[in-house]
Enzyme design. Sequence first.
Site, PDB file in Angstrom:
ATOM      1  N   CYS A 180       0.831  -1.206   0.000  1.00 40.20           N
ATOM      2  CA  CYS A 180       0.000   0.000   0.000  1.00 40.20           C
ATOM      3  C   CYS A 180       0.868   1.261   0.000  1.00 40.20           C
ATOM      4  O   CYS A 180       1.558   1.544   0.981  1.00 40.20           O
ATOM      5  CB  CYS A 180      -0.911  -0.037   1.230  1.00 40.20           C
ATOM      6  SG  CYS A 180      -1.778   1.490   1.570  1.00 40.20           S
TER       7      CYS A 180
ATOM      8  N   CYS B 271       0.111   3.811   2.707  1.00 38.59           N
ATOM      9  CA  CYS B 271       0.626   3.309   3.988  1.00 38.59           C
ATOM     10  C   CYS B 271       2.114   3.631   4.117  1.00 38.59           C
ATOM     11  O   CYS B 271       2.575   4.031   5.182  1.00 38.59           O
ATOM     12  CB  CYS B 271       0.413   1.804   4.101  1.00 38.59           C
ATOM     13  SG  CYS B 271      -1.308   1.287   4.019  1.00 38.59           S
TER      14      CYS B 271
END
Length: 137
Positions: A63, A66
């Site tokens: 991600c 993230c």
Amino acid sequence: MSFWYIVLALVVIFVGFVYFNFQRMKRFSQVPDSKDIHHLNEKNFKKATAKGIVLVDFWASWCMPCKMMTPVLNDLSEEMGKQAVIAKLDVEKHQALSTKFKIRSIPTMILFKDGKEVNRFQGIKTKSFLLNKMKEA
């Protein structure tokens, strides 16, 4: 004839923009977690969130948003020191916990106070935003 020069210039600009952003995003994957960040799993989650203020980042290695949160969380953990705990939980490795907390998108950060969820944030957040929310708790 000049129309095609404009089109060619726009294509070159677009390709350069994509390449520049790709190179910039690759650097985010190279930022390591701070030594102050706790890594949670099924065994230590309950104990780690039981006392005090704990911010848990639910994330995944693939991600990109993230990964963009890593420097923010590192700075936050250094600034908060012993006042609060900053922790991360990999949703790919610990699917039972991500299901238990109904994590639908990542990054999702849950703020716990003495074992109870007090707030939840999704997406990229600034250090000042998270700091204010943690101080409110």
